[in-house]
Design an enzyme around this catalytic site. Structure first.
Site, PDB file in Angstrom:
ATOM      1  CD  GLU A  89      -2.770  -1.183   2.452  1.00  0.00           C
ATOM      2  OE1 GLU A  89      -3.856  -1.757   2.365  1.00  0.00           O
ATOM      3  OE2 GLU A  89      -2.367  -0.671   3.499  1.00  0.00           O
ATOM      4  CB  CYS A 103       2.728   7.278   3.482  1.00  0.00           C
ATOM      5  SG  CYS A 103       3.159   6.026   4.680  1.00  0.00           S
ATOM      6  CB  CYS A 110       6.706  -5.166   9.144  1.00  0.00           C
ATOM      7  SG  CYS A 110       8.058  -4.530  10.178  1.00  0.00           S
ATOM      8  CB  CYS A 114       5.365  -2.900  16.757  1.00  0.00           C
ATOM      9  SG  CYS A 114       7.059  -2.487  16.307  1.00  0.00           S
ATOM     10  CB  CYS A 117       2.208  -2.122  14.052  1.00  0.00           C
ATOM     11  SG  CYS A 117       2.436  -1.900  12.284  1.00  0.00           S
ATOM     12  CB  CYS A 337       0.356   5.735  11.497  1.00  0.00           C
ATOM     13  SG  CYS A 337       1.050   7.178  10.800  1.00  0.00           S
TER      14      CYS A 337
HETATM   15  N1  SAH Z   1       8.612   0.433  10.456  1.00  0.00           N
HETATM   16  C1  SAH Z   1       8.795   1.815  10.561  1.00  0.00           C
HETATM   17  C2  SAH Z   1       7.948   2.625   9.598  1.00  0.00           C
HETATM   18  C3  SAH Z   1       6.510   2.195   9.407  1.00  0.00           C
HETATM   19  S1  SAH Z   1       5.406   2.396  10.741  1.00  0.00           S
HETATM   20  C4  SAH Z   1       8.584   2.301  11.989  1.00  0.00           C
HETATM   21  O1  SAH Z   1       8.101   1.534  12.798  1.00  0.00           O
HETATM   22  O2  SAH Z   1       8.946   3.430  12.278  1.00  0.00           O
HETATM   23  C5  SAH Z   1       4.982   4.127  10.698  1.00  0.00           C
HETATM   24  C6  SAH Z   1       4.565   4.699  12.059  1.00  0.00           C
HETATM   25  O3  SAH Z   1       3.234   4.297  12.435  1.00  0.00           O
HETATM   26  C7  SAH Z   1       5.462   4.245  13.183  1.00  0.00           C
HETATM   27  O4  SAH Z   1       5.792   5.285  14.048  1.00  0.00           O
HETATM   28  C8  SAH Z   1       4.589   3.239  13.865  1.00  0.00           C
HETATM   29  O5  SAH Z   1       5.040   2.976  15.124  1.00  0.00           O
HETATM   30  C9  SAH Z   1       3.231   3.897  13.781  1.00  0.00           C
HETATM   31  N2  SAH Z   1       2.125   2.994  14.069  1.00  0.00           N
HETATM   32  C10 SAH Z   1       2.060   1.664  13.880  1.00  0.00           C
HETATM   33  N3  SAH Z   1       0.866   1.174  14.293  1.00  0.00           N
HETATM   34  C11 SAH Z   1       0.150   2.222  14.761  1.00  0.00           C
HETATM   35  C12 SAH Z   1      -1.160   2.366  15.289  1.00  0.00           C
HETATM   36  N4  SAH Z   1      -1.979   1.340  15.425  1.00  0.00           N
HETATM   37  N5  SAH Z   1      -1.565   3.592  15.664  1.00  0.00           N
HETATM   38  C13 SAH Z   1      -0.742   4.672  15.496  1.00  0.00           C
HETATM   39  N6  SAH Z   1       0.489   4.595  14.985  1.00  0.00           N
HETATM   40  C14 SAH Z   1       0.954   3.387  14.616  1.00  0.00           C
HETATM   41 FE1  SF4 Z   2       7.033  -2.964  11.527  1.00  0.00          FE
HETATM   42 FE2  SF4 Z   2       4.767  -1.834  12.280  1.00  0.00          FE
HETATM   43 FE3  SF4 Z   2       6.753  -2.091  14.035  1.00  0.00          FE
HETATM   44 FE4  SF4 Z   2       6.988  -0.337  11.990  1.00  0.00          FE
HETATM   45  S1  SF4 Z   2       5.520  -0.244  13.666  1.00  0.00           S
HETATM   46  S2  SF4 Z   2       8.536  -1.822  12.719  1.00  0.00           S
HETATM   47  S3  SF4 Z   2       5.862  -1.442  10.370  1.00  0.00           S
HETATM   48  S4  SF4 Z   2       5.642  -3.790  13.065  1.00  0.00           S
END
Ligand code: SAH
Ligand code: SF4
Length: 364
Positions: A89, A103, A110, A114, A117, A337
């Site tokens: 996406e 973006c 990934c 986390c 996410c 995000c």
């Molecule tokens: N992997 C990289 C970039 C992609 S994630 C990273 O983790 O930085 C982009 C941003 O969205 C990151 O700051 C991530 O922590 C945030 N993010 C992920 N899941 C989210 C959620 N459910 N609500 C708000 N932000 C989120």
């Molecule tokens: Fe991966 Fe989501 Fe963690 Fe970013 S926030 S490193 S996309 S699992």
């Protein structure tokens, strides 16, 4: 077959067929400056070169699966299919100020797991090739051009962890910022990482002008470990050491992203701990209200109230650290995000489940 963005291969092809060097400059000009998306329409090239290119290169590695624009018209989410049927996406954000940001995704899925996410839930499906990243950018450039707009910023904040696909991300930035290519400003590119320390050091060497965002999300090892498995490989001390080295080399302010999840990352004691961690550092904190995404953790993860976020902001203000609250764009189309998880009409389109590197400490 290779991508039209693969400069060394195209130059090699042209040379091997006895064509002069300046021919590549014409190809380059046609793709990146005139946005011509068909070899046959590059009229500056003789017919035999156009045929040679058609037989050996492809213009676009992605096919558009679907496109959705949010109600306010500011956000458009593209769901692309790769040649091997993986879904990725990209999201255009049209800010009211007039600047347009894309973006991009750098991995399908990934591996970092986390807990908050949606992309992390997929595990790693595969790394994207550099041209698959550039093709997302080219698609957006063309899309915006049809609206009479231009692309100004690119953020590597879509699916995946950019610093785990370093070489392809690097090559995509070189093309995005190359003077003879898309010619975007390095300063308007942001790479966001969950904290891959060696990658941060490489960024300082290769791209001292590109902006770096760190997904911090918690101010101590213990708190971070509960939501980000990366903490087991690169604990906060190692991460902060890499960041300090990066800042010493680049003199650039770091954007720290801090997700606000009620009862998880917004505990009162974290205000002081966050302030202590960042005091004296060149930092800007972006508070991101948690997006419930697919609702897969919705039962126990809730966004923090605005009042609580303000308290965190005040705590940082006391030590001179500026902060903002991220305005969430695109949440009505699952493009905000952490919501880039291939959801369409409630059906997950992931074609296979990837593998997670770290085990989330909260079971999903
Ligand atoms: N992997 C990289 C970039 C992609 S994630 C990273 O983790 O930085 C982009 C941003 O969205 C990151 O700051 C991530 O922590 C945030 N993010 C992920 N899941 C989210 C959620 N459910 N609500 C708000 N932000 C989120
Ligand atoms: Fe991966 Fe989501 Fe963690 Fe970013 S926030 S490193 S996309 S699992």
């Amino acid at each position: 077959m290779f991508s039209i963005h693969d400069e060394p291969s195209i130059i090699g092809l042209l040379e091997a067929n006895g064509h002069k060097k300046f021919r590549y400059a014409q190809v380059e000009n046609a793709i990146y400056k005139n946005l011509i998306s068909d070899f046959d329409k590059i009229e500056t090239l003789p017919k035999d070169i156009r045929t040679l290119l058609t037989e050996n290169c492809f213009y676009n590695s992605l096919s558009l699966h679907s496109e959705k624009t949010g109600e306010d018209g500011q956000t458009t989410k593209f769901l692309f299919k790769t040649h091997d049927d993986k879904m990725i996406e990209a999201v255009i954000m049209r800010h009211l100020s007039g600047r347009n940001t894309l973006c991009v995704s750098c991995q399908a899925g990934c591996p970092m797991g986390c807990t908050f996410c949606a992309t992390g839930k997929l595990g790693l499906i595969r790394n994207l090739e550099f041209h698959e990243i550039i093709d997302q950018i080219m698609y957006a450039v063309n899309h915006l051009a049809r609206e009479g707009k231009t692309l100004r910023n690119v953020v590597y904040m879509g699916m995946g962890e950019p610093l785990l696909n370093y070489e392809n991300v690097k090559r995509s930035i070189q093309i995005a910022c190359g003077q003879k290519k898309l010619d975007l400003s390095n300063r308007r590119i942001t790479v966001s990482t969950c904290g891959i320390a060696p990658g941060i050091l490489r960024m300082a060497e290769d791209f001292p002008q590109v902006s770096l965002a760190i997904s911090l999300h918690a101010p101590t090892d213990e708190a971070r470990k509960k939501i980000m498995p990366v903490e087991n490989t690169y604990p906060l001390t190692v991460l902060m050491e890499a960041i300090d080295a990066y800042v010493a080399k680049t003199n650039k302010r770091i954007f720290y992203e801090y997700i606000m999840i009620a009862g998880v990352t917004d505990r009162l004691e974290y205000i002081g701990e966050l302030a202590k961690l960042l005091e004296g550092r060149l930092a800007h904190v972006n508070f991101i209200p948690y997006n419930p995404g697919e609702g897969f953790m919705g039962t126990w993860y809730q966004p923090t109230s605005k009042i609580m976020i303000k308290k965190f902001q005040e705590g940082l203000e006391k030590v001179g650290i500026p902060s903002t609250i991220r305005h969430t764009m695109g949440d009505d189309i699952d493009a905000a995000c952490g919501q880039l998880a291939l959801k369409e009409e409630g059906v997950s389109l992931a074609t296979e489940t990837g593998k997670s590197l770290g085990k989330p400490t909260v079971s999903l």
